[in-house]
Design a protein around this motif. Structure first.
Motif, PDB file in Angstrom:
ATOM      1  N   LEU A  15       0.452  -1.233  -0.240  1.00 28.57           N
ATOM      2  CA  LEU A  15      -0.129   0.009  -0.150  1.00 28.57           C
ATOM      3  C   LEU A  15       0.645   1.484  -0.135  1.00 28.57           C
ATOM      4  N   HIS A  16       0.510   1.891  -0.767  1.00 30.38           N
ATOM      5  CA  HIS A  16       1.244   3.659  -1.043  1.00 30.38           C
ATOM      6  C   HIS A  16       0.535   4.500  -0.539  1.00 30.38           C
ATOM      7  N   CYS A  83       2.924  -1.278   4.238  1.00 36.02           N
ATOM      8  CA  CYS A  83       2.507   0.073   3.554  1.00 36.02           C
ATOM      9  C   CYS A  83       3.545   0.694   4.421  1.00 36.02           C
ATOM     10  N   ASN A  84       3.621   2.017   3.449  1.00 37.07           N
ATOM     11  CA  ASN A  84       4.601   2.767   3.266  1.00 37.07           C
ATOM     12  C   ASN A  84       4.480   4.194   3.587  1.00 37.07           C
ATOM     13  N   TRP A  86       1.289   5.872   4.396  1.00 32.16           N
ATOM     14  CA  TRP A  86       0.366   5.860   5.139  1.00 32.16           C
ATOM     15  C   TRP A  86      -0.058   4.744   6.159  1.00 32.16           C
ATOM     16  N   ALA A  89      -3.031   0.690   6.905  1.00 30.24           N
ATOM     17  CA  ALA A  89      -3.060  -1.329   7.315  1.00 30.24           C
ATOM     18  C   ALA A  89      -3.314  -1.322   8.264  1.00 30.24           C
ATOM     19  N   CYS A 109       5.465   4.533   8.557  1.00 29.07           N
ATOM     20  CA  CYS A 109       4.162   5.248   8.269  1.00 29.07           C
ATOM     21  C   CYS A 109       3.792   6.141   9.230  1.00 29.07           C
TER      22      CYS A 109
END
Length: 269
Positions: A15-16, A83-84, A86, A89, A109
């Motif tokens: 997830l971006h 996730c990074n 954001w 997750a 994040c």
């Protein structure tokens, strides 16, 4: 929309963050695709190419539910969710989220009440609250010298995002009012600090393995939060990455890929 390397290997969903698309993960995916099925959803954070339905709810909690539904739609099980930038997750694995996530990877994040993160995050939300503010943001970020300021994107990376890649991130925002509408829906619905901390407490119930990968020199995501997260989850491991800021997939993709493969190949922490 999403990209999927396919194959029969264990599933990794990446997830971006805001004002980015799946290309954030390109080098990491290249380093994992020989052994893992890598899936990268395109989240409605301003760099997405297809607008969401007009009635879509796009606050933080609703997006976490959308990701949980995405895992069901693709019939994915035993997922490693990463996730990074954001931090959504963490909500996906909260009570009432998804039981399809076996492992969680948190890469520099948002955590606890650091939402929106730092002064750049707060300014982004402030602009979204003003008529035409998000369009103005998309135009202001075109010149490199502006986007590299600490008040904009300057503290996101050490290396800076390649110009072509960054311009591809803001192109939909500049040219499609429905894309701007989607991002505004997200940015204008910031939970209270109390709600964020309540959710963070609920996330402690997650019993899967958790890898925390943090930039030791992060300016937006406090390194102290990495240590708190390591204590937060029962089955966690914390690793530090040097010579990087928040976007570790841009600054140190090979180092990140090595940590991910070690974690994914290990049966237990």
């Amino acid at each position: 929309m999403y990209s999927d390397t396919g194959g029969d290997g264990p599933v990794v969903v990446l997830l971006h963050g805001v004002l980015m698309n799946g290309s954030l993960w390109d080098e990491v995916v290249d380093g994992l695709r020989d052994s893992y099925r890598c899936i990268v959803p395109e989240l409605p954070f301003g760099a997405h190419r297809t607008p969401m339905p007009d009635d879509a709810e796009l606050d933080l909690e609703s997006l976490a539910k959308l990701i949980a539904e995405f895992l069901v739609e693709l019939d994915l099980h035993d997922v490693t969710l990463a996730c990074n930038d954001w931090g959504g997750a963490q909500l996906v694995v909260s009570p009432g989220g998804s039981d399809r996530v076996a492992n969680l990877v948190l890469i520099s994040c948002e955590a606890f009440d650091n939402y929106p993160p730092g002064l750049p995050g707060r300014l982004l939300c402030l602009n979204a609250s003003l008529p035409g503010g998000t369009f103005l943001t998309s135009q202001l970020l075109r010149p490199r010298w502006i986007r590299h300021l600490p008040l904009t994107c300057g503290n996101m990376t050490q290396k800076w995002v390649p110009n072509d890649q960054f311009m591809s991130w803001i192109h939909p925002l500049r040219h499609n009012r429905k894309i701007r509408r989607d991002l505004d829906k997200y940015l204008r619905n910031v939970p209270t600090k109390g709600q964020l901390l309540e959710w963070a407490e609920q996330q402690r119930s997650f019993q899967g393995r958790v890898l925390i990968v943090w930039a030791s020199d992060d300016k937006l995501m406090p390194p102290a939060h990495a240590e708190r997260l390591a204590e937060h989850f029962d089955n966690s491991e914390l690793v530090w990455v040097d010579d990087s800021r928040t976007l570790i997939p841009i600054d140190q993709p090979e180092v990140l890929t090595t940590h991910l493969r070690k974690f994914l190949d290990s049966p237990s922490l």
